[in-house]
Design a protein around this motif. Structure first.
Motif, PDB file in Angstrom:
ATOM      1  N   MET A   1      -3.757  19.281   0.609  1.00  0.00           N
ATOM      2  CA  MET A   1      -4.607  17.982   0.697  1.00  0.00           C
ATOM      3  C   MET A   1      -5.193  17.716   2.118  1.00  0.00           C
ATOM      4  O   MET A   1      -4.393  17.889   2.957  1.00  0.00           O
ATOM      5  N   ARG A   2      -6.107  17.186   1.869  1.00  0.00           N
ATOM      6  CA  ARG A   2      -6.937  16.780   3.436  1.00  0.00           C
ATOM      7  C   ARG A   2      -6.796  15.370   3.345  1.00  0.00           C
ATOM      8  O   ARG A   2      -7.111  14.624   2.385  1.00  0.00           O
ATOM      9  N   LEU A   3      -6.075  14.875   4.546  1.00  0.00           N
ATOM     10  CA  LEU A   3      -6.001  13.263   4.509  1.00  0.00           C
ATOM     11  C   LEU A   3      -7.181  12.688   4.619  1.00  0.00           C
ATOM     12  O   LEU A   3      -8.075  13.132   5.381  1.00  0.00           O
ATOM     13  N   GLY A   4      -7.359  11.544   4.136  1.00  0.00           N
ATOM     14  CA  GLY A   4      -8.374  10.563   4.229  1.00  0.00           C
ATOM     15  C   GLY A   4      -8.137   9.784   5.511  1.00  0.00           C
ATOM     16  O   GLY A   4      -7.310  10.088   6.352  1.00  0.00           O
ATOM     17  N   LYS A   5      -8.909   8.517   5.426  1.00  0.00           N
ATOM     18  CA  LYS A   5      -8.790   7.719   6.590  1.00  0.00           C
ATOM     19  C   LYS A   5      -7.119   7.092   6.600  1.00  0.00           C
ATOM     20  O   LYS A   5      -6.796   6.563   5.510  1.00  0.00           O
ATOM     21  N   VAL A   6      -6.396   7.174   7.601  1.00  0.00           N
ATOM     22  CA  VAL A   6      -5.237   6.606   7.803  1.00  0.00           C
ATOM     23  C   VAL A   6      -5.152   5.724   8.788  1.00  0.00           C
ATOM     24  O   VAL A   6      -5.515   6.001  10.037  1.00  0.00           O
ATOM     25  N   SER A   7      -4.778   4.717   8.323  1.00  0.00           N
ATOM     26  CA  SER A   7      -4.642   3.323   9.477  1.00  0.00           C
ATOM     27  C   SER A   7      -3.370   2.701   9.765  1.00  0.00           C
ATOM     28  O   SER A   7      -3.189   2.184  10.591  1.00  0.00           O
ATOM     29  N   ALA A   8      -2.316   3.222   8.881  1.00  0.00           N
ATOM     30  CA  ALA A   8      -0.942   2.762   9.131  1.00  0.00           C
ATOM     31  C   ALA A   8       0.015   3.818   8.128  1.00  0.00           C
ATOM     32  O   ALA A   8      -0.497   4.654   7.395  1.00  0.00           O
ATOM     33  N   ILE A   9       1.177   3.710   8.383  1.00  0.00           N
ATOM     34  CA  ILE A   9       2.288   4.553   7.909  1.00  0.00           C
ATOM     35  C   ILE A   9       3.463   4.104   7.483  1.00  0.00           C
ATOM     36  O   ILE A   9       3.943   3.297   8.081  1.00  0.00           O
ATOM     37  N   SER A  10       3.954   4.265   6.390  1.00  0.00           N
ATOM     38  CA  SER A  10       5.122   3.793   5.667  1.00  0.00           C
ATOM     39  C   SER A  10       6.037   5.122   5.817  1.00  0.00           C
ATOM     40  O   SER A  10       5.694   6.001   5.487  1.00  0.00           O
ATOM     41  N   PHE A  11       7.327   4.825   5.959  1.00  0.00           N
ATOM     42  CA  PHE A  11       8.404   5.865   5.919  1.00  0.00           C
ATOM     43  C   PHE A  11       9.427   5.679   5.039  1.00  0.00           C
ATOM     44  O   PHE A  11       9.993   4.035   5.163  1.00  0.00           O
ATOM     45  N   VAL A 172      -3.236  -3.478   6.155  1.00  0.00           N
ATOM     46  CA  VAL A 172      -4.259  -2.464   5.742  1.00  0.00           C
ATOM     47  C   VAL A 172      -4.316  -2.360   4.344  1.00  0.00           C
ATOM     48  O   VAL A 172      -3.510  -2.952   3.420  1.00  0.00           O
ATOM     49  N   HIS A 173      -5.517  -1.896   3.829  1.00  0.00           N
ATOM     50  CA  HIS A 173      -5.618  -1.569   2.314  1.00  0.00           C
ATOM     51  C   HIS A 173      -4.882  -0.585   2.156  1.00  0.00           C
ATOM     52  O   HIS A 173      -4.649   0.512   2.643  1.00  0.00           O
ATOM     53  N   PRO A 174      -4.201  -0.634   0.700  1.00  0.00           N
ATOM     54  CA  PRO A 174      -3.261   0.445   0.356  1.00  0.00           C
ATOM     55  C   PRO A 174      -3.828   1.881   0.373  1.00  0.00           C
ATOM     56  O   PRO A 174      -3.061   2.845   0.769  1.00  0.00           O
ATOM     57  N   THR A 175      -5.218   2.116   0.226  1.00  0.00           N
ATOM     58  CA  THR A 175      -5.785   3.424   0.392  1.00  0.00           C
ATOM     59  C   THR A 175      -5.834   3.882   1.804  1.00  0.00           C
ATOM     60  O   THR A 175      -5.876   5.063   1.901  1.00  0.00           O
ATOM     61  N   ASP A 176      -5.470   3.079   2.656  1.00  0.00           N
ATOM     62  CA  ASP A 176      -5.514   3.614   4.182  1.00  0.00           C
ATOM     63  C   ASP A 176      -4.077   3.669   4.586  1.00  0.00           C
ATOM     64  O   ASP A 176      -3.988   4.002   5.784  1.00  0.00           O
ATOM     65  N   LEU A 177      -3.059   3.432   3.763  1.00  0.00           N
ATOM     66  CA  LEU A 177      -1.695   3.437   3.914  1.00  0.00           C
ATOM     67  C   LEU A 177      -1.109   4.808   3.491  1.00  0.00           C
ATOM     68  O   LEU A 177      -1.307   5.450   2.322  1.00  0.00           O
ATOM     69  N   LEU A 178      -0.629   5.752   4.497  1.00  0.00           N
ATOM     70  CA  LEU A 178       0.094   7.000   4.289  1.00  0.00           C
ATOM     71  C   LEU A 178       1.571   6.951   4.069  1.00  0.00           C
ATOM     72  O   LEU A 178       2.257   6.335   5.154  1.00  0.00           O
ATOM     73  N   HIS A 179       2.186   7.134   3.104  1.00  0.00           N
ATOM     74  CA  HIS A 179       3.736   6.746   2.791  1.00  0.00           C
ATOM     75  C   HIS A 179       4.193   8.422   2.903  1.00  0.00           C
ATOM     76  O   HIS A 179       3.621   9.450   2.337  1.00  0.00           O
ATOM     77  N   VAL A 180       5.456   8.370   3.601  1.00  0.00           N
ATOM     78  CA  VAL A 180       6.066   9.498   4.011  1.00  0.00           C
ATOM     79  C   VAL A 180       7.587   9.565   3.334  1.00  0.00           C
ATOM     80  O   VAL A 180       8.292   8.621   3.739  1.00  0.00           O
ATOM     81  N   GLY A 181       8.055  10.618   2.524  1.00  0.00           N
ATOM     82  CA  GLY A 181       9.265  10.401   2.038  1.00  0.00           C
ATOM     83  C   GLY A 181       9.660  11.834   1.543  1.00  0.00           C
ATOM     84  O   GLY A 181       8.817  12.787   1.381  1.00  0.00           O
ATOM     85  N   ASP A 182      10.961  11.873   1.170  1.00  0.00           N
ATOM     86  CA  ASP A 182      11.575  13.095   0.550  1.00  0.00           C
ATOM     87  C   ASP A 182      11.613  13.357  -0.763  1.00  0.00           C
ATOM     88  O   ASP A 182      11.758  14.376  -1.383  1.00  0.00           O
ATOM     89  N   ASP A 183      11.701  12.284  -1.374  1.00  0.00           N
ATOM     90  CA  ASP A 183      11.667  12.199  -3.164  1.00  0.00           C
ATOM     91  C   ASP A 183      10.550  12.140  -3.589  1.00  0.00           C
ATOM     92  O   ASP A 183       9.524  11.146  -3.415  1.00  0.00           O
ATOM     93  N   PHE A 184      10.224  13.386  -4.458  1.00  0.00           N
ATOM     94  CA  PHE A 184       8.858  13.459  -5.007  1.00  0.00           C
ATOM     95  C   PHE A 184       8.750  12.405  -5.952  1.00  0.00           C
ATOM     96  O   PHE A 184       7.653  11.795  -5.991  1.00  0.00           O
TER      97      PHE A 184
END
Length: 247
Positions: A1-11, A172-184
């Motif tokens: 996957m190529r990331l789109g615009k990322v304005s914030a990150i959730s972990f 940020v808009h949800p589409t600009d938020l990248l979420h990072v986690g281990d549980d698929f």
């Protein structure tokens, strides 16, 4: 996957920033010692510290309404142990305090804190957890704008509302938020279902090829550690888990 615009990150927290099992085992061993000291008859109900986990699971099966409230489940199982042992149930809260304090003693993965430092200098970070870890106690709170817990919100991953709350917290808009986690299921499918981007953190290499092929059908980034995430977001090539340079 190529990331789109990322304005914030959730972990996610457990098994993303630190291994979950060692902290819980430490906490259950601490709780067991506390109970044996302050309520000796619990030894007949809890012959070893690991029986605490089985008792908690048994209590959870009897209280499906508390499935996302880890505090209530643990407190309920402690009270049950005291009742079964015919000990003073007013000890429940103090016993839980001993457990909770030990639960916050975590050991961050090698790449986690350097990555959070690098990322927080460039993006607003929000923690999103179904668990009961407290960043103010574990350490690392300085990197996050806010922590959202399932217990506080009454909403748990993979429900879209908790991810939308993270987007609002990061402004940020949800589409600009990248979420990072281990549980698929909880992290990746939950985030994608809420309209976010997602990065699946797979620290172990023992996953079945068939499962990985199934997961590959979802549009997400797969990373082996957080230094890879930093590089994907524009970090220098020399960033690695073992030799992490913050620029």
């Amino acid at each position: 996957m190529r990331l789109g615009k990322v304005s914030a990150i959730s972990f996610d927290l457990d098994d993303t920033l630190w291994p979950f099992r060692p902290s819980v085992e430490r906490a259950e061993a601490t709780l067991h010692s506390w109970l044996i000291e302050h309520a000796p008859n619990t030894a007949s109900v809890l012959p070893a510290w690991h029986t605490l986990g089985r008792l908690r699971d048994e209590y959870e099966r009897s209280r499906p309404d508390l499935v996302n409230d880890y505090r209530a489940l643990r407190i309920g199982s402690i009270r049950l142990a005291l009742e079964l042992a015919k000990e003073d149930v007013t000890l429940t809260d103090s016993a839980y305090d001993a457990f909770y304090s030990a639960r916050q003693q975590v050991e961050f993965y090698e790449d986690a804190l350097p990555a959070l430092a690098w990322l927080s200098a460039r993006f607003p970070l929000v923690a999103v957890t179904n668990g009961n870890a407290d960043l103010r106690l574990t350490g690392g709170a300085e990197f996050f704008r806010e922590t959202l817990s399932a217990r506080a919100l009454g909403i748990a991953k993979p429900e879209p509302e908790i991810f939308h709350a993270a987007a609002r917290a990061a402004d940020v808009h949800p589409t600009d938020l990248l979420h990072v986690g281990d549980d698929f299921h909880l992290d990746i499918l939950g985030a994608l279902g809420a309209g976010l981007q997602a990065a699946w953190l797979v620290r172990q290499n023992h996953l079945e090829t068939r499962f990985l092929e199934h997961c590959a059908r979802s549009p997400h980034l797969t990373i082996r550690d957080l230094s890879v995430l930093c590089r994907a977001l524009g970090g220098p090539a020399e960033l690695s888990a073992g030799q992490f340079r913050i620029t």
